[in-house]
Design a protein around this motif. Structure first.
Motif, PDB file in Angstrom:
ATOM      1  N   ASP A  63       0.841  -1.192   0.000  1.00  0.00           N
ATOM      2  CA  ASP A  63       0.000   0.000   0.000  1.00  0.00           C
ATOM      3  C   ASP A  63       0.881   1.248   0.000  1.00  0.00           C
ATOM      4  O   ASP A  63       2.066   1.201   0.306  1.00  0.00           O
ATOM      5  CB  ASP A  63      -0.997   0.008   1.163  1.00  0.00           C
ATOM      6  CG  ASP A  63      -0.355   0.168   2.525  1.00  0.00           C
ATOM      7  OD1 ASP A  63       0.594   0.952   2.643  1.00  0.00           O
ATOM      8  OD2 ASP A  63      -0.819  -0.476   3.478  1.00  0.00           O
ATOM      9  N   VAL A  64       0.283   2.339  -0.352  1.00  0.00           N
ATOM     10  CA  VAL A  64       1.020   3.585  -0.554  1.00  0.00           C
ATOM     11  C   VAL A  64       1.701   4.054   0.727  1.00  0.00           C
ATOM     12  O   VAL A  64       2.854   4.502   0.696  1.00  0.00           O
ATOM     13  CB  VAL A  64       0.071   4.679  -1.101  1.00  0.00           C
ATOM     14  CG1 VAL A  64       0.782   6.010  -1.213  1.00  0.00           C
ATOM     15  CG2 VAL A  64      -0.497   4.269  -2.440  1.00  0.00           C
ATOM     16  N   LEU A  65       1.041   3.953   1.850  1.00  0.00           N
ATOM     17  CA  LEU A  65       1.621   4.432   3.108  1.00  0.00           C
ATOM     18  C   LEU A  65       2.863   3.646   3.504  1.00  0.00           C
ATOM     19  O   LEU A  65       3.869   4.223   3.929  1.00  0.00           O
ATOM     20  CB  LEU A  65       0.577   4.379   4.222  1.00  0.00           C
ATOM     21  CG  LEU A  65      -0.582   5.359   4.087  1.00  0.00           C
ATOM     22  CD1 LEU A  65      -1.604   5.133   5.186  1.00  0.00           C
ATOM     23  CD2 LEU A  65      -0.072   6.783   4.104  1.00  0.00           C
ATOM     24  N   SER A  68       5.668   4.567   1.101  1.00  0.00           N
ATOM     25  CA  SER A  68       6.135   5.928   1.395  1.00  0.00           C
ATOM     26  C   SER A  68       7.013   5.955   2.637  1.00  0.00           C
ATOM     27  O   SER A  68       8.021   6.661   2.684  1.00  0.00           O
ATOM     28  CB  SER A  68       4.949   6.867   1.599  1.00  0.00           C
ATOM     29  OG  SER A  68       4.209   6.984   0.439  1.00  0.00           O
ATOM     30  N   GLU A  69       6.628   5.180   3.637  1.00  0.00           N
ATOM     31  CA  GLU A  69       7.420   5.119   4.863  1.00  0.00           C
ATOM     32  C   GLU A  69       8.801   4.521   4.587  1.00  0.00           C
ATOM     33  O   GLU A  69       9.811   5.005   5.091  1.00  0.00           O
ATOM     34  CB  GLU A  69       6.694   4.290   5.919  1.00  0.00           C
ATOM     35  CG  GLU A  69       7.410   4.279   7.251  1.00  0.00           C
ATOM     36  CD  GLU A  69       6.666   3.455   8.290  1.00  0.00           C
ATOM     37  OE1 GLU A  69       7.358   2.829   9.108  1.00  0.00           O
ATOM     38  OE2 GLU A  69       5.427   3.438   8.263  1.00  0.00           O
ATOM     39  N   SER A  72      10.918   7.120   2.875  1.00  0.00           N
ATOM     40  CA  SER A  72      11.347   8.209   3.752  1.00  0.00           C
ATOM     41  C   SER A  72      12.465   7.775   4.695  1.00  0.00           C
ATOM     42  O   SER A  72      13.256   8.606   5.136  1.00  0.00           O
ATOM     43  CB  SER A  72      10.163   8.753   4.548  1.00  0.00           C
ATOM     44  OG  SER A  72       9.695   7.786   5.458  1.00  0.00           O
TER      45      SER A  72
END
Length: 113
Positions: A63-65, A68-69, A72
């Motif tokens: 999933d995108v989250l 993204s984590e 980062s």
């Protein structure tokens, strides 16, 4: 704006120098920019491969989250350096080709008078 400046702005650093027959400077700028760009592309593909491996192994949910984590948390020092080098070389190329083309234009107009 002339063709050489447009080439340097829109195509690749050093391309305008080649048009102005400043081959050493053009090739030098192109080599530095190509190395910086290859470092950027290599690191992006390396990160993408790591993320795909973790998704396939089940460590990370697709999933995108979660992705993204992971992005980062990645070390970006090399990416920042390569980006900075690329931008600086590009700006140097633009300014230098503008300077050279103005000088050549002045010489051409002085000869025609």
């Amino acid at each position: 704006m002339n063709k050489a400046v447009l080439l340097s702005v829109m195509v690749f650093p050093g391309s305008g120098h080649l048009l102005l027959k400043k081959y050493q400077t053009g090739v030098g700028l192109m080599l530095i920019a190509a190395i910086a760009l290859s470092v950027l592309v290599y690191n992006m593909f390396q990160r993408a491969a790591e993320i795909v491996d973790k998704i396939q192994s089940g460590e990370v949910q697709p999933d995108v989250l979660a992705i993204s984590e992971m992005l980062s948390r990645a070390d970006t020092q090399v990416m920042r350096l390569a980006t900075t080098v690329l931008l600086i070389v590009w700006l140097i190329g633009i300014v230098d080709v503008y300077r050279i083309s103005r000088k050549q234009d002045k010489n051409t107009s002085a000869k025609t008078k």
